[in-house]
Design a protein around this motif. Structure first.
Motif, PDB file in Angstrom:
ATOM      1  N   THR A  97       0.821  -1.220   0.000  1.00 41.17           N
ATOM      2  CA  THR A  97       0.000   0.000   0.000  1.00 41.17           C
ATOM      3  C   THR A  97       0.855   1.269   0.000  1.00 41.17           C
ATOM      4  OG1 THR A  97      -0.116   0.003   2.429  1.00 41.17           O
ATOM      5  CG2 THR A  97      -1.857  -1.169   1.242  1.00 41.17           C
ATOM      6  N   ASP A  98       2.180   1.100   0.160  1.00 39.37           N
ATOM      7  CA  ASP A  98       3.113   2.235   0.231  1.00 39.37           C
ATOM      8  C   ASP A  98       2.684   3.228   1.312  1.00 39.37           C
ATOM      9  OD1 ASP A  98       5.443   3.511  -0.494  1.00 39.37           O
ATOM     10  OD2 ASP A  98       4.465   4.814  -1.960  1.00 39.37           O
ATOM     11  N   LYS A  99       2.294   2.688   2.434  1.00 44.22           N
ATOM     12  CA  LYS A  99       1.837   3.486   3.572  1.00 44.22           C
ATOM     13  C   LYS A  99       2.885   3.404   4.674  1.00 44.22           C
ATOM     14  CE  LYS A  99      -2.553   4.138   6.052  1.00 44.22           C
ATOM     15  NZ  LYS A  99      -3.873   3.498   6.317  1.00 44.22           N
ATOM     16  N   THR A 100       3.336   4.558   5.162  1.00 47.65           N
ATOM     17  CA  THR A 100       4.430   4.614   6.134  1.00 47.65           C
ATOM     18  C   THR A 100       3.954   5.180   7.462  1.00 47.65           C
ATOM     19  OG1 THR A 100       6.082   4.886   4.394  1.00 47.65           O
ATOM     20  CG2 THR A 100       6.720   5.559   6.610  1.00 47.65           C
ATOM     21  N   TYR A 101       4.338   4.504   8.553  1.00 46.62           N
ATOM     22  CA  TYR A 101       4.002   4.957   9.906  1.00 46.62           C
ATOM     23  C   TYR A 101       5.280   5.309  10.668  1.00 46.62           C
ATOM     24  CZ  TYR A 101      -0.770   3.014   9.491  1.00 46.62           C
ATOM     25  OH  TYR A 101      -2.049   2.729   9.107  1.00 46.62           O
ATOM     26  N   GLN A 102       5.211   6.389  11.442  1.00 39.99           N
ATOM     27  CA  GLN A 102       6.265   6.757  12.382  1.00 39.99           C
ATOM     28  C   GLN A 102       5.623   7.242  13.674  1.00 39.99           C
ATOM     29  OE1 GLN A 102       8.608   9.691  10.205  1.00 39.99           O
ATOM     30  NE2 GLN A 102      10.120   8.141   9.657  1.00 39.99           N
ATOM     31  N   VAL A 103       6.441   7.317  14.720  1.00 39.18           N
ATOM     32  CA  VAL A 103       5.957   7.697  16.049  1.00 39.18           C
ATOM     33  C   VAL A 103       6.230   9.176  16.311  1.00 39.18           C
ATOM     34  CG1 VAL A 103       6.275   7.330  18.529  1.00 39.18           C
ATOM     35  CG2 VAL A 103       6.218   5.375  16.965  1.00 39.18           C
ATOM     36  N   PHE A 104       5.201   9.870  16.801  1.00 36.04           N
ATOM     37  CA  PHE A 104       5.327  11.290  17.155  1.00 36.04           C
ATOM     38  C   PHE A 104       4.560  11.564  18.443  1.00 36.04           C
ATOM     39  CE2 PHE A 104       5.914  11.113  12.594  1.00 36.04           C
ATOM     40  CZ  PHE A 104       6.941  12.000  12.355  1.00 36.04           C
ATOM     41  N   ASP A 105       4.965  12.646  19.115  1.00 34.70           N
ATOM     42  CA  ASP A 105       4.253  13.134  20.300  1.00 34.70           C
ATOM     43  C   ASP A 105       3.322  14.275  19.896  1.00 34.70           C
ATOM     44  OD1 ASP A 105       5.768  11.449  21.992  1.00 34.70           O
ATOM     45  OD2 ASP A 105       7.372  12.941  22.075  1.00 34.70           O
ATOM     46  N   TYR A 106       2.211  14.379  20.580  1.00 37.09           N
ATOM     47  CA  TYR A 106       1.360  15.558  20.400  1.00 37.09           C
ATOM     48  C   TYR A 106       0.635  15.870  21.701  1.00 37.09           C
ATOM     49  CZ  TYR A 106      -2.886  12.647  19.898  1.00 37.09           C
ATOM     50  OH  TYR A 106      -3.932  11.785  20.108  1.00 37.09           O
TER      51      TYR A 106
END
Length: 217
Positions: A97-106
């Motif tokens: 799916t060429d879908k990328t996940y990364q971790v972030f704070d909010y």
């Protein structure tokens, strides 16, 4: 009213691979729902099926899926379900799916929280999407003319964020003037580009074009 709690438990153990492949953790995930005697409708997963994915562009091909209710990235192994660590150093790319996940704070409700985000644009200014699934309790009707509403897991509207520093994410404002203020000294350039290309600040397609332009200078 009679209440029944439904629990899904993924068992505990520890599992480690070479650091280059990133550690996978076999941890514990509790999902508890007040079913009120009814059957649960819906799914916590963005895709119910495990799809091929790589961690940090490594050589190992995993089969993974994202649980947007508990904010966990699951990996299917022969001996059970493992979890990708909630780490800033982890990038998960679904290859089909060429879908990328990364971790972030909010910042939400007065405190910082950490979650997996979908990364829509690369560069210094990352456009992000926060996917979310909410649980809605069932409703029993007293009328014989209406049916009960079952307890439901439902995907809610995606929210757009931007990360411009470290691993902190800020939700994009809905109002155009507030949106443009994010670009500071480049606000006039962005506004002119939006006018020329007839772009808004609410659709995913338009936002991708805006941030790709922003990252070009």
């Amino acid at each position: 009213m009679f209440k029944m709690l439904f629990f899904l438990l993924i068992s505990i153990s520890a599992y480690a691979q070479d650091v280059l492949d990133q550690d996978l953790i076999r941890g514990t995930v509790f999902k508890s729902f007040d079913l009120g005697g009814g059957a649960l409708v819906g799914t916590p997963y963005i895709n119910e099926e495990f799809l091929p994915a790589k961690i940090n562009d490594g050589k190992v091909l995993y089969f993974m899926r994202y649980d947007a209710y508990t904010n966990q990235m699951e990996a299917q192994q022969e001996d059970g379900i493992y979890l990708a660590p909630m780490s800033y150093n982890v990038t998960i790319n679904f290859t089909t799916t060429d879908k990328t996940y990364q971790v972030f704070d909010y910042f939400v409700d007065g405190e910082f929280t950490t979650e997996f985000f979908v990364v829509l644009t690369k560069g210094r200014h990352k456009l992000l999407v926060l996917e979310d699934v909410k649980f809605f309790e069932g409703v029993k009707t007293r009328s014989t003319l209406k049916e009960d509403t079952p307890p439901t897991l439902k995907r809610v509207t995606d929210k757009f964020f931007v990360s411009q520093a470290d691993h902190n994410a800020v939700e994009l404002p809905r109002k155009k003037n507030d949106f443009l203020s994010l670009f500071k000294e480049d606000a006039e350039k962005i506004e002119a580009y939006m006018k020329k290309e007839k772009l808004g600040n609410k659709s995913k397609e338009d936002l991708i074009k805006i941030f790709e332009f922003y990252n070009s200078f």
